[in-house]
Write a protein that holds these residues in place. Structure first.
Motif, PDB file in Angstrom:
ATOM      1  N   SER C 114     -23.595 -12.901  18.837  1.00 27.56           N
ATOM      2  CA  SER C 114     -24.054 -13.001  20.222  1.00 27.56           C
ATOM      3  C   SER C 114     -23.412 -11.906  21.054  1.00 27.56           C
ATOM      4  O   SER C 114     -22.224 -11.611  20.896  1.00 27.56           O
ATOM      5  CB  SER C 114     -23.711 -14.380  20.797  1.00 27.56           C
ATOM      6  OG  SER C 114     -24.129 -14.488  22.133  1.00 27.56           O
ATOM      7  N   SER C 116     -25.901  -9.420  22.946  1.00 30.96           N
ATOM      8  CA  SER C 116     -26.926  -8.488  23.410  1.00 30.96           C
ATOM      9  C   SER C 116     -28.232  -9.262  23.556  1.00 30.96           C
ATOM     10  O   SER C 116     -28.220 -10.491  23.654  1.00 30.96           O
ATOM     11  CB  SER C 116     -27.062  -7.344  22.393  1.00 30.96           C
ATOM     12  OG  SER C 116     -28.066  -6.431  22.768  1.00 30.96           O
ATOM     13  N   VAL C 117     -29.364  -8.557  23.586  1.00 26.02           N
ATOM     14  CA  VAL C 117     -30.638  -9.278  23.557  1.00 26.02           C
ATOM     15  C   VAL C 117     -30.764  -9.934  22.185  1.00 26.02           C
ATOM     16  O   VAL C 117     -30.160  -9.493  21.209  1.00 26.02           O
ATOM     17  CB  VAL C 117     -31.823  -8.323  23.824  1.00 26.02           C
ATOM     18  CG1 VAL C 117     -31.728  -7.793  25.262  1.00 26.02           C
ATOM     19  CG2 VAL C 117     -31.851  -7.180  22.834  1.00 26.02           C
ATOM     20  N   VAL C 118     -31.556 -10.984  22.101  1.00 24.95           N
ATOM     21  CA  VAL C 118     -31.560 -11.784  20.877  1.00 24.95           C
ATOM     22  C   VAL C 118     -32.083 -11.007  19.677  1.00 24.95           C
ATOM     23  O   VAL C 118     -31.688 -11.277  18.540  1.00 24.95           O
ATOM     24  CB  VAL C 118     -32.340 -13.111  21.052  1.00 24.95           C
ATOM     25  CG1 VAL C 118     -31.634 -13.994  22.068  1.00 24.95           C
ATOM     26  CG2 VAL C 118     -33.787 -12.876  21.425  1.00 24.95           C
ATOM     27  N   GLU C 119     -32.965 -10.024  19.915  1.00 25.25           N
ATOM     28  CA  GLU C 119     -33.435  -9.207  18.792  1.00 25.25           C
ATOM     29  C   GLU C 119     -32.250  -8.447  18.180  1.00 25.25           C
ATOM     30  O   GLU C 119     -32.132  -8.341  16.955  1.00 25.25           O
ATOM     31  CB  GLU C 119     -34.503  -8.207  19.257  1.00 25.25           C
ATOM     32  CG  GLU C 119     -35.813  -8.847  19.676  1.00 25.25           C
ATOM     33  CD  GLU C 119     -35.758  -9.438  21.088  1.00 25.25           C
ATOM     34  OE1 GLU C 119     -34.753  -9.208  21.813  1.00 25.25           O
ATOM     35  OE2 GLU C 119     -36.704 -10.150  21.457  1.00 25.25           O
ATOM     36  N   ASN C 120     -31.390  -7.914  19.033  1.00 24.08           N
ATOM     37  CA  ASN C 120     -30.211  -7.219  18.517  1.00 24.08           C
ATOM     38  C   ASN C 120     -29.238  -8.182  17.830  1.00 24.08           C
ATOM     39  O   ASN C 120     -28.675  -7.871  16.779  1.00 24.08           O
ATOM     40  CB  ASN C 120     -29.485  -6.489  19.658  1.00 24.08           C
ATOM     41  CG  ASN C 120     -30.226  -5.247  20.106  1.00 24.08           C
ATOM     42  OD1 ASN C 120     -31.150  -4.789  19.423  1.00 24.08           O
ATOM     43  ND2 ASN C 120     -29.836  -4.700  21.256  1.00 24.08           N
ATOM     44  N   ASP C 121     -29.050  -9.326  18.440  1.00 29.52           N
ATOM     45  CA  ASP C 121     -28.158 -10.323  17.831  1.00 29.52           C
ATOM     46  C   ASP C 121     -28.637 -10.649  16.413  1.00 29.52           C
ATOM     47  O   ASP C 121     -27.849 -10.702  15.466  1.00 29.52           O
ATOM     48  CB  ASP C 121     -28.153 -11.618  18.662  1.00 29.52           C
ATOM     49  CG  ASP C 121     -27.488 -11.450  20.022  1.00 29.52           C
ATOM     50  OD1 ASP C 121     -26.928 -10.367  20.302  1.00 29.52           O
ATOM     51  OD2 ASP C 121     -27.539 -12.404  20.817  1.00 29.52           O
TER      52      ASP C 121
END
Lengths: 132, 132, 132, 132
Positions: C114, C116-121
């Protein structure tokens, strides 16, 4: 007027049998009239996170004396009981919890089941409750 | 290397048998190697408050891989682990929780018992553990 | 069949490398098969509040043996698992948690990311999981 | 003036080295100046229940800017801080947590260690802190 351990064990045995028939690995919990845990089993390979859900479904069903799915209809956004799940240390309001009644119709506890899709959870809980 | 549900049910059956022999009403809980609940029963008439104690005894015994009473000796005032009970969401450090070992000596879970004097709790937990 | 610390450290190293590549500051957590924390790092400057989210993502992924984002699809208003997040002391059901499997396909833990944006996560968690 | 992740990783590496020298399996946690977790490892085979204790020792050492064992002297029955462990979601007041200081003597975090007798826990935490 509480479910006895012998009754709880019958409920769990019936629920396990139903779970095996539909090839599901379930967590199964029985609470008494005071919403306190009487018996619990986690079938081998069942989701770890479903143990607490099974307990919370059983508690929720006894807290309000109705199947948990009924509460979920009322707890959606815009509905009268929106986010009721925040009470009582956490409710679970989707299907899988059903009240237990004796022959006179008195509620003597509840059974909660979690480990598959909610239709299966409810079917296994219902099979358990009918063993009474 | 986790206790199976079948093993947990044997443990609980043996513990219930021992409890009946000494005329005690017990809460009995089995956790796996990850300290997660596998099975639980509360015998009819057993203390309500002992349900959580049985669970916490089982968890405590697995958390530190020793009988709970051993921890209690070390957690007394002036002893090295004073007030360790505040960790892990609450430990129980008096007798009644014992680790479960397989034939190779690996720890595969723990059993916790509560409902009588601690000597009886420990005796019932030990009877359960020996059923493995 | 639990992730070892050496494996967890490899997973975290791979996740940190991926995070650096996409210029994100992450909290990264690895839990074992019992959903208990094995290793954790918070990268300098990462959100404080994401530490607990990374842990809860890892636990959630192991609790239900699937990527956390899959659960989030089912927990929306009107969907079958609405408000499941109230169970297990708090779940996180958006992307960033993925199960860890060994070569035999057995689940041996999970990693949660966790920050960043969820795509990065999710991308960072997946990079970590692939290091196994 | 917070411990960085790079520093935390040095601390943990030094603590692991010391633990290996004394043949102990430890849980090791580093928190920053805000008492928030920066890094954590559980060595293979270390007690599960010591993970939370290592975290609470690190937090306790930073909460009061002194080694945890110092607080334990004051929290005994009859002493001024009796049962202070009830605060902050649970303190651990026996040895194994020590503050981290930078070259100017500013406190920038704390390290907590749990997994053996408290003398060993303290020795490993101290070895970690000295790596700064």
């Amino acid at each position: 007027m509480n479910v006895t351990l012998e009754q709880a064990e019958k409920i769990i045995a019936a629920a396990k049998k139903k779970a095996a028939e539909i090839d599901a690995k379930m967590n199964i919990c029985v609470v008494d009239g005071g919403a306190n845990q009487v018996a619990f089993v986690r079938m081998d390979g069942a989701w770890l996170g479903s143990a607490d859900i099974a307990l919370k479904k059983a508690k929720t069903a006894r807290f309000f004396d109705m199947p948990t799915g009924e509460i979920g209809k009322l707890s959606q956004p815009g509905e009268p009981l929106f986010n009721i799940e925040h009470s009582n240390g956490g409710l679970i309001s989707f299907p899988g919890g059903v009240p237990l009644k004796n022959k006179n119709g008195d509620i003597i506890g509840a059974v909660g089941v979690s480990g598959s899709v909610v239709e299966n959870d409810h079917a296994v809980a219902t099979a358990g409750a009918k063993a009474l």
